[in-house]
Design an enzyme around this catalytic site. Sequence first.
Site, short mmCIF file in Angstrom:
data_model
loop_
_atom_site.label_atom_id
_atom_site.label_comp_id
_atom_site.label_asym_id
_atom_site.label_seq_id
_atom_site.Cartn_x
_atom_site.Cartn_y
_atom_site.Cartn_z
N HIS A 46 -6.53 -19.80 7.65
CA HIS A 46 -5.75 -20.77 8.64
C HIS A 46 -4.48 -21.23 7.69
O HIS A 46 -3.41 -21.49 8.46
CB HIS A 46 -6.63 -21.91 8.99
CG HIS A 46 -5.97 -22.94 9.88
ND1 HIS A 46 -6.00 -22.60 11.23
CD2 HIS A 46 -5.04 -24.25 9.74
CE1 HIS A 46 -5.32 -23.76 12.03
NE2 HIS A 46 -5.18 -24.72 10.80
N GLU A 68 -9.53 -15.53 11.61
CA GLU A 68 -10.01 -16.64 11.88
C GLU A 68 -11.10 -16.63 13.16
O GLU A 68 -12.11 -17.48 13.14
CB GLU A 68 -8.81 -17.69 12.34
CG GLU A 68 -8.11 -18.43 11.49
CD GLU A 68 -7.24 -19.35 11.99
OE1 GLU A 68 -7.13 -20.55 11.33
OE2 GLU A 68 -6.66 -18.92 13.06
N ASN A 415 -12.33 3.61 -16.80
CA ASN A 415 -12.64 4.15 -17.90
C ASN A 415 -14.07 4.05 -18.19
O ASN A 415 -14.94 4.67 -18.17
CB ASN A 415 -11.63 4.34 -19.06
CG ASN A 415 -11.66 5.55 -19.73
OD1 ASN A 415 -11.52 6.59 -19.17
ND2 ASN A 415 -12.18 5.33 -20.97
#
Length: 678
Positions: A46, A68, A415
């Site tokens: 919002h 929303e 990695n």
Amino acid sequence: MDMGQYLEIFIEESKENLQNMNQSLLDLENNYQDKNILNDIFRVAHTLKGMSSTMGFNRVASLTHEMENVLQSLRNGEISICEKIIDTLFECLDVLEEYINEISGNGDEGNLESAHLVKKLNEIMVNIDESNSLALELTGEESKEEEVIGITIETEEFSKSIVEKAVKEGYDGYKIKITLNKNCMLKSARAFIIFNTIEQECEILKSNPPVEDIEDEKFDTSFELIIVTKLEEDILKNELSNISEVEEVFIEKIKIKEYNTLLEGTQAQQEKQDVEIEAQSEEELEDKKQAKAKKPKVGKTVRVDIDRLDNLMNLVSELIIIKTRLEDIDDSGRKQNMNEAIEYLERITTSLHDAVMKVRMVPIERVFNRFPRMIRDLSKELRKEISLHMSGEDTEVDRTVIDEIGDPLIHLIRNSIDHGIEDPETRRKLGKADEGTVKLIAYPDGNSVVIEVEDDGQGINVEKVRAKAIEKGIISKEQSETMDEKDVVLLLFHPGFSTADKISDISGRGVGLDVVKTKIESLGGIVEVQTIKNKGSKFIIRLPLTLAIIQALLVFVGTEKYAIPLNSIKEIITINASSIRKVQNQEVVLYRNHTLPILRMNKILQVDYEAAFREDLIVVVVKKGDKTAGFVVDNLIGQQEIVIKSLGKFLSNIKVIAGATILGNGQVALIVDTNSLF
């Protein structure tokens, strides 16, 4: 109103809000039942919607509006949280981050499309509507038929030639009725955003009520337009529907027959309207060019505790006092007063340096916060169970380090997950828990900050690294036989080196660890590796606390002055010239039962002078991780606090020199990059 002045605040707050949303979504994934987390996510969406609407960033506003709707339905219990919804919200978060990055770099949202996400969010809402319809059928209630939306705007008042001209050039005419949300607070502002969106690729011929009335909010919740455009009806409707607070969009195409019924106006009116349209188009084009040329530049910002600023202010006040005191000391002597004043000034400048350093310092948490999400996505992609344990997030490092350290850490963590941690089945065979662990730890260590990336995977296969290095021609077989385990592991940092058998999206191209080493060393840091087979690996990054002001040892090499960073110096010793031996054409000396390589600084720095033979040599012993070397210098000047100045782009490729500093007498002393000499 010029919104550029608020752009930096908008970007800073948006990034913070997106980080909070990211963390909340991760928490929600682990606890579907916690409504407080859901409320937090809704509040962030919002806030973002309101901020972006105010700034005129329609794509961000429309996407957060759709989010929303879904979040509100989740809060109301109309739909249940599931993995699919969480994944969709994460995708929305990624797109929002890309929008903010584009705004940060270019001042606009770029061309990234979010229509596919809007479609996904709408599908979730459609499922609710279908469920509600089914519920009504089961309870015997009949759903009311939708009211037919009628468009009342008339086309007859337009000249026939304008529309005919548009049709000939491949345009289509549309009547549009746009209905805003009943709770919309700023109807004129919302209408302005709608007009802006339409005018990007369409020409508005008429509005009902007139534009002046819409600007003055003299309309209920809807208004009608007649436009000509080359856009398809679905695309146009989708773009308008994505705008925040737009309740409904109804589009009706004007048929060709209808064009022929348009009343003819006078030739003067036709020419006037043609000229107006062309002038408006040219003016808009010029405005867009000027707007592009005036893209606001976004600076780097640091949020500072007010107490630190107060301390800084007090120290500056003290500086002004001592300046006045120095001015009052006359030339008649009073040397003691002068010495006292200088000592006092030295204390203030040291305190001022510490205070400024603290202002520049930010918690490393800002970097660490992005990794839980990355771990989540990678574990799903690789079908591995991985947990991330972080500690020391409140450790503070220089702001410039924060900007640069993110990428190396991403490479190391990816990695560890791809190469290090085994799949659950393999881990069970080795007697390990199904879930692999990656630890990310940060802590201060003297004038340095240490960051460790550790995993409990299979460790580095030293023999495989050795074999790959020989295969790629990085080392010869004879060289490999003389290399110990640590030296072989360091081959991983060689450009283009990889032990992956196949290239994937995650690894295999041999650029990851090379990038890590280059980036860390450019920051004045070092990387160390520890590994035990089937137990795991640990990558240790050691970075300087600040990159602006450092303690250094000033030395003479010939008649030139050089600075060696104090944090890289282990000790200063004197050795006898006759004790130096040559091993494989490298000068070494046996010191404390260890072989110490000797480097002649006059040769390395190419200082051209005739050095007189000296029996006793001054050697500065420097360290890089667990390695040491002795630098032979002609004389020591002493320890001094120096300000690092960049050499500029033209001299950026000189590896031995890290920068320069200006001494008290105005001379320039070059700073030696000791790491590059190992």
